[in-house]
Design a protein around this motif. Structure first.
Motif, PDB file in Angstrom:
ATOM      1  N   VAL A  21      45.673  73.497  58.662  1.00  0.00           N
ATOM      2  CA  VAL A  21      46.792  72.664  58.231  1.00  0.00           C
ATOM      3  C   VAL A  21      46.375  71.195  58.228  1.00  0.00           C
ATOM      4  CG1 VAL A  21      49.085  71.802  58.867  1.00  0.00           C
ATOM      5  CG2 VAL A  21      48.627  74.251  58.907  1.00  0.00           C
ATOM      6  N   ASP A  22      45.715  70.768  59.290  1.00  0.00           N
ATOM      7  CA  ASP A  22      45.281  69.376  59.337  1.00  0.00           C
ATOM      8  C   ASP A  22      44.264  69.083  58.241  1.00  0.00           C
ATOM      9  OD1 ASP A  22      45.573  66.869  61.011  1.00  0.00           O
ATOM     10  OD2 ASP A  22      43.380  67.074  60.938  1.00  0.00           O
ATOM     11  N   GLU A  23      43.421  70.050  57.936  1.00  0.00           N
ATOM     12  CA  GLU A  23      42.420  69.861  56.891  1.00  0.00           C
ATOM     13  C   GLU A  23      43.074  69.557  55.543  1.00  0.00           C
ATOM     14  OE1 GLU A  23      38.471  69.951  55.141  1.00  0.00           O
ATOM     15  OE2 GLU A  23      39.243  69.689  57.175  1.00  0.00           O
ATOM     16  N   ASP A  77      45.974  81.034  66.070  1.00  0.00           N
ATOM     17  CA  ASP A  77      46.901  79.909  66.018  1.00  0.00           C
ATOM     18  C   ASP A  77      46.155  78.584  66.008  1.00  0.00           C
ATOM     19  OD1 ASP A  77      49.040  81.579  65.916  1.00  0.00           O
ATOM     20  OD2 ASP A  77      49.763  81.187  67.945  1.00  0.00           O
ATOM     21  N   GLU A  78      45.101  78.479  66.814  1.00  0.00           N
ATOM     22  CA  GLU A  78      44.314  77.249  66.808  1.00  0.00           C
ATOM     23  C   GLU A  78      43.628  77.048  65.462  1.00  0.00           C
ATOM     24  OE1 GLU A  78      43.198  76.470  71.492  1.00  0.00           O
ATOM     25  OE2 GLU A  78      41.606  76.591  69.986  1.00  0.00           O
ATOM     26  N   LEU A  79      43.182  78.129  64.863  1.00  0.00           N
ATOM     27  CA  LEU A  79      42.564  78.031  63.546  1.00  0.00           C
ATOM     28  C   LEU A  79      43.560  77.504  62.526  1.00  0.00           C
ATOM     29  CD1 LEU A  79      40.167  78.567  61.653  1.00  0.00           C
ATOM     30  CD2 LEU A  79      40.974  80.933  61.446  1.00  0.00           C
ATOM     31  N   ILE A  80      44.803  77.968  62.613  1.00  0.00           N
ATOM     32  CA  ILE A  80      45.826  77.500  61.679  1.00  0.00           C
ATOM     33  C   ILE A  80      46.107  76.015  61.894  1.00  0.00           C
ATOM     34  CG2 ILE A  80      48.267  77.715  61.057  1.00  0.00           C
ATOM     35  CD1 ILE A  80      47.991  80.718  61.509  1.00  0.00           C
ATOM     36  N   GLU A  81      46.111  75.563  63.147  1.00  0.00           N
ATOM     37  CA  GLU A  81      46.263  74.126  63.394  1.00  0.00           C
ATOM     38  C   GLU A  81      45.205  73.334  62.639  1.00  0.00           C
ATOM     39  OE1 GLU A  81      48.009  73.170  67.716  1.00  0.00           O
ATOM     40  OE2 GLU A  81      46.070  74.186  67.782  1.00  0.00           O
ATOM     41  N   LEU A  82      43.979  73.834  62.680  1.00  0.00           N
ATOM     42  CA  LEU A  82      42.866  73.134  62.050  1.00  0.00           C
ATOM     43  C   LEU A  82      42.973  73.139  60.524  1.00  0.00           C
ATOM     44  CD1 LEU A  82      39.961  74.425  64.315  1.00  0.00           C
ATOM     45  CD2 LEU A  82      40.718  72.051  64.116  1.00  0.00           C
ATOM     46  N   ALA A 111      51.040  71.136  48.717  1.00  0.00           N
ATOM     47  CA  ALA A 111      51.706  72.388  49.082  1.00  0.00           C
ATOM     48  C   ALA A 111      51.595  73.434  47.987  1.00  0.00           C
ATOM     49  CB  ALA A 111      53.173  72.120  49.420  1.00  0.00           C
ATOM     50  N   LEU A 112      51.521  73.010  46.730  1.00  0.00           N
ATOM     51  CA  LEU A 112      51.372  73.966  45.635  1.00  0.00           C
ATOM     52  C   LEU A 112      49.921  74.427  45.499  1.00  0.00           C
ATOM     53  CD1 LEU A 112      53.717  72.504  42.862  1.00  0.00           C
ATOM     54  CD2 LEU A 112      54.202  74.239  44.592  1.00  0.00           C
ATOM     55  N   ARG A 113      48.975  73.563  45.851  1.00  0.00           N
ATOM     56  CA  ARG A 113      47.568  73.993  45.846  1.00  0.00           C
ATOM     57  C   ARG A 113      47.290  74.984  46.962  1.00  0.00           C
ATOM     58  NH1 ARG A 113      46.628  68.487  44.925  1.00  0.00           N
ATOM     59  NH2 ARG A 113      46.129  68.144  47.126  1.00  0.00           N
ATOM     60  N   HIS A 114      48.020  74.818  48.075  1.00  0.00           N
ATOM     61  CA  HIS A 114      47.814  75.659  49.252  1.00  0.00           C
ATOM     62  C   HIS A 114      49.171  76.275  49.640  1.00  0.00           C
ATOM     63  CE1 HIS A 114      43.941  73.614  49.522  1.00  0.00           C
ATOM     64  NE2 HIS A 114      44.568  72.453  49.567  1.00  0.00           N
ATOM     65  N   PRO A 115      49.648  77.265  48.908  1.00  0.00           N
ATOM     66  CA  PRO A 115      51.015  77.762  49.103  1.00  0.00           C
ATOM     67  C   PRO A 115      51.284  78.397  50.453  1.00  0.00           C
ATOM     68  CG  PRO A 115      49.787  79.157  47.555  1.00  0.00           C
ATOM     69  CD  PRO A 115      48.962  77.926  47.777  1.00  0.00           C
ATOM     70  N   TRP A 116      50.257  78.677  51.233  1.00  0.00           N
ATOM     71  CA  TRP A 116      50.428  79.245  52.571  1.00  0.00           C
ATOM     72  C   TRP A 116      50.876  78.202  53.586  1.00  0.00           C
ATOM     73  CZ3 TRP A 116      47.122  76.503  55.608  1.00  0.00           C
ATOM     74  CH2 TRP A 116      46.038  75.905  54.955  1.00  0.00           C
ATOM     75  N   SER A 126      54.555  78.085  55.069  1.00  0.00           N
ATOM     76  CA  SER A 126      54.957  79.215  55.901  1.00  0.00           C
ATOM     77  C   SER A 126      54.503  79.079  57.350  1.00  0.00           C
ATOM     78  CB  SER A 126      54.406  80.522  55.316  1.00  0.00           C
ATOM     79  OG  SER A 126      52.983  80.560  55.400  1.00  0.00           O
ATOM     80  N   VAL A 127      53.572  78.173  57.629  1.00  0.00           N
ATOM     81  CA  VAL A 127      53.062  78.060  58.999  1.00  0.00           C
ATOM     82  C   VAL A 127      53.477  76.767  59.687  1.00  0.00           C
ATOM     83  CG1 VAL A 127      51.089  79.524  58.488  1.00  0.00           C
ATOM     84  CG2 VAL A 127      50.843  77.057  58.263  1.00  0.00           C
ATOM     85  N   LEU A 128      54.029  75.813  58.952  1.00  0.00           N
ATOM     86  CA  LEU A 128      54.420  74.552  59.568  1.00  0.00           C
ATOM     87  C   LEU A 128      55.489  74.769  60.634  1.00  0.00           C
ATOM     88  CD1 LEU A 128      54.595  72.135  56.506  1.00  0.00           C
ATOM     89  CD2 LEU A 128      52.812  72.275  58.251  1.00  0.00           C
ATOM     90  N   GLY A 129      55.281  74.192  61.773  1.00  0.00           N
ATOM     91  CA  GLY A 129      56.251  74.291  62.851  1.00  0.00           C
ATOM     92  C   GLY A 129      56.240  75.589  63.614  1.00  0.00           C
ATOM     93  N   GLN A 130      55.346  76.526  63.263  1.00  0.00           N
ATOM     94  CA  GLN A 130      55.355  77.831  63.901  1.00  0.00           C
ATOM     95  C   GLN A 130      54.253  78.012  64.939  1.00  0.00           C
ATOM     96  OE1 GLN A 130      55.646  81.151  61.217  1.00  0.00           O
ATOM     97  NE2 GLN A 130      57.028  80.097  59.843  1.00  0.00           N
TER      98      GLN A 130
END
Length: 244
Positions: free
Chosen positions: A75-77, A68-73, A108-113, A116-120
């Motif tokens: 997304v911010d990237e 989860d912390e990795l996903i935070e990073l 969002a189209l360059r990084h389609p994933w 699915s993770v925003l707000g989760q």
């Protein structure tokens, strides 16, 4: 890192950053973005990422406590890619907001994933790139004349529209990629089935006929812009009703 009274939501943004020489947080995040872009969110694991980096998962845990912390990073990237134009006074806010919306859609189209993770997970909104983007967008709405207590609502409305549209569009583009065809080829191959499906629905049939032969990418962009302009119309109308 378990939750505490002082830190009720575990997040990479609420604890001190470790400084390591051999494997940096930046290396980890960069490789994670590449993995996500290539294979999607389902492929992301600490073990898989460690293998790509030539390091064990233990090395990654020195920088991030969990996935989860990795996903935070990550997304911010990718939010660091956004461009938010300055508003040249009250008259320039609409162009600036529109430019920001298109930049967010492109990301969002360059990084389609991403959608699915925003707000989760975690506290994504505390990331430095997300905060920088948000602050710049709030400044644009402020320049437009929105009162301070309404700028955040206006921004949230815009972002919700863009992310919602981009999520559907990214899923559609992923389907095309899996088909092995380009967009025109896929649409042409589906045309007989589509014509059969709309045969007994006159309004749908009329719309299908009207779009026949048109560039599907241009149609997608026109659909996005139509909705964006209507959102901006609503926000612009709101500027004349600040009392309610």
């Amino acid at each position: 890192m378990p939750p505490t009274d002082e830190n009720p939501i575990p997040s990479v943004w609420t604890r001190p950053r470790r400084q390591r020489e051999q494997l940096s947080r930046e290396q980890i995040v960069s490789e994670a973005v590449k993995l996500l872009d290539a294979e999607g969110i389902e492929a992301l694991s600490m073990r898989r990422l460690g293998t790509r980096l030539g390091a064990g998962a233990t090395s990654l845990y020195r920088h991030v406590a969990n996935k989860d912390e990795l996903i935070e990073l990550v997304v911010d990237e990718v939010y660091g890619e956004l461009e938010v134009p300055d508003a040249d006074g009250p008259q320039g806010w609409r162009a600036a907001v529109g430019g920001s919306a298109y930049s967010l859609r492109s990301m969002a189209l360059r990084h389609p994933w991403v959608a699915s993770v925003l707000g989760q997970v975690g506290l994504v909104h505390l990331g430095p790139n997300v905060m920088r983007m948000s602050d710049r967008m709030l400044a644009v709405f402020e320049a437009a004349g929105f009162p301070p207590e309404e700028t955040d609502q206006a921004m949230s409305t815009l972002v919700a529209y863009v992310i919602g549209m981009a999520t559907s569009e990214a899923a559609y583009l992923s389907l095309i990629a899996r088909s092995g065809k380009d967009e025109r080829e896929l649409m042409e191959s589906l045309r007989p089935s589509a014509e059969q499906a709309v045969r007994d629905h006159p309004r749908l049939r009329e719309g299908h006929v009207a779009q026949r032969g048109k560039d599907p990418q241009q149609l997608r962009e026109a659909n996005f812009d139509y909705g964006l302009q209507r959102v901006l119309d609503g926000l612009e109308a709101r500027l004349g009703r600040k009392d309610g």
